[in-house]
Motif scaffolding. Structure first.
Motif, PDB file in Angstrom:
ATOM      1  N   ASP A  54      -1.647  -2.338  18.960  1.00 13.66           N
ATOM      2  CA  ASP A  54      -3.043  -2.196  18.549  1.00 13.66           C
ATOM      3  C   ASP A  54      -3.940  -3.175  19.297  1.00 13.66           C
ATOM      4  N   ASP A  55      -5.151  -2.751  19.550  1.00 14.91           N
ATOM      5  CA  ASP A  55      -6.263  -3.544  20.118  1.00 14.91           C
ATOM      6  C   ASP A  55      -6.329  -3.575  21.648  1.00 14.91           C
ATOM      7  N   HIS A 158      -8.602   3.485  19.039  1.00 10.49           N
ATOM      8  CA  HIS A 158      -8.611   2.464  17.970  1.00 10.49           C
ATOM      9  C   HIS A 158     -10.065   2.140  17.604  1.00 10.49           C
ATOM     10  N   HIS A 162     -14.012  -1.515  16.393  1.00 10.04           N
ATOM     11  CA  HIS A 162     -13.051  -2.059  15.428  1.00 10.04           C
ATOM     12  C   HIS A 162     -13.649  -2.501  14.080  1.00 10.04           C
ATOM     13  N   PRO A 197      -8.204   0.635  12.351  1.00 11.30           N
ATOM     14  CA  PRO A 197      -8.348  -0.813  12.478  1.00 11.30           C
ATOM     15  C   PRO A 197      -7.928  -1.507  11.172  1.00 11.30           C
ATOM     16  N   ASN A 198      -7.073  -2.501  11.322  1.00  5.76           N
ATOM     17  CA  ASN A 198      -6.577  -3.246  10.162  1.00  5.76           C
ATOM     18  C   ASN A 198      -5.800  -2.345   9.188  1.00  5.76           C
TER      19      ASN A 198
HETATM   20 ZN    ZN Z   1      -6.706  -3.512  15.504  1.00  4.88          ZN
END
Ligand code: ZN
Length: 271
Positions: A54-55, A158, A162, A197-198
């Motif tokens: 992720d990210d 993603h 975010h 996200p998260n």
């Molecule tokens: Zn993320």
């Protein structure tokens, strides 16, 4: 099916150990294999595992990609489209930088529970009040992403900036998904694979994902997928590059996620 989710990769040696262990112990599958299963009813191979990040942190190109390429391992990198090719930091890193590590770290957790508009406004105010130099962080370039894409790594969605999707209003959800899917389409990356996200899932967000043509979405719930797989709610297990192999085995066994709530409660009781 088990899906791992990593973020930054600092320790190339330990990551390589993990990948070699995973390669020996699992059938590491690519998105095509998942689609064959979900769309055409083909069964998944025994012990199938997917690897995701992720990210889109820049350490992935430097430390994870050489290992994945050498070992011929498919993976998915979920990128924040507004950051591609920039020197803009992740918002939570910037917040920590502006407030100092300790206060910043706690604040990040708090801010994630706020309505998104309040979070955006708060960050703008912090930035304008601060005397600190602007925080810069090099992000992955389009070229680096393309190079990874050619080596069987899917570059996927993603969101654009975010936010926590469950804290977004309708207009913000629309903007996030419109922008991220457009940017990914423009660059010939994949917009149909999405990671929250998260891990902040909401039914309203899920509807929006579907409206924007997203077909597969991944959670961040530290769980193993059991039973029939819902393509819009695929569970993932959290791991780090410094997770030792014994712990990685424990996480993959599913026991870690079962024991975790208990140890957290015990921890709270002790405090
Ligand atoms: Zn993320």
């Amino acid at each position: 099916m088990k899906v791992l989710v990593y973020h930054k990769i600092h320790d190339k040696t330990q990551f390589e150990k993990q990948i070699k262990f995973l390669k020996r112990s699992y059938n590491i599958i690519d998105p095509t294999c998942l689609e064959d299963h979900l769309c055409h009813g083909k069964s998944l191979p025994e012990n199938s595992l997917m690897i995701t990040f992720d990210d889109g942190d820049s350490t992935l190109y430097k430390n994870a990609f050489p290992v994945l390429k050498r070992e011929n391992i498919p993976a998915i990198i979920f990128v924040i489209t507004n950051l591609i090719g920039t020197n803009e930091p992740f918002w939570w890193d910037e917040l920590e930088y502006l407030l100092g590590e300790e206060e910043g770290n706690n604040k990040v957790w708090e801010v994630k529970t706020w309505p998104n508009k309040k979070r955006v406004q708060y960050l703008q105010e912090l930035r304008s009040k601060s005397n600190k130099e602007q925080y810069k962080y090099p992000q992955l370039s389009i070229q680096e992403l393309k190079e990874m894409q050619h080596a069987n790594i899917l570059i996927a969605n993603h969101t654009h900036t975010h936010p926590m999707l469950d804290k977004c209003e309708e207009d913000e959800l629309e903007e996030e998904l419109f922008n991220s899917t457009e940017k990914l389409k423009e660059r010939n990356f994949n917009y149909q694979y999405f990671a929250y996200p998260n891990g902040n899932y909401s039914e309203r967000a899920e509807k929006k994902l579907v409206q924007h043509g997203i077909k597969y979405s991944f959670l961040f719930d530290h769980k193993i997928n059991t039973g029939k797989l819902n393509p819009l709610r695929i569970s993932r297990l959290k791991v780090n590059d410094n997770t030792p192999i014994w712990k990685l085995k424990f996480i993959l066994s599913g026991w870690h996620s079962r024991v975790l709530p208990v140890t957290r409660t015990l921890g709270k009781l002790r405090r």
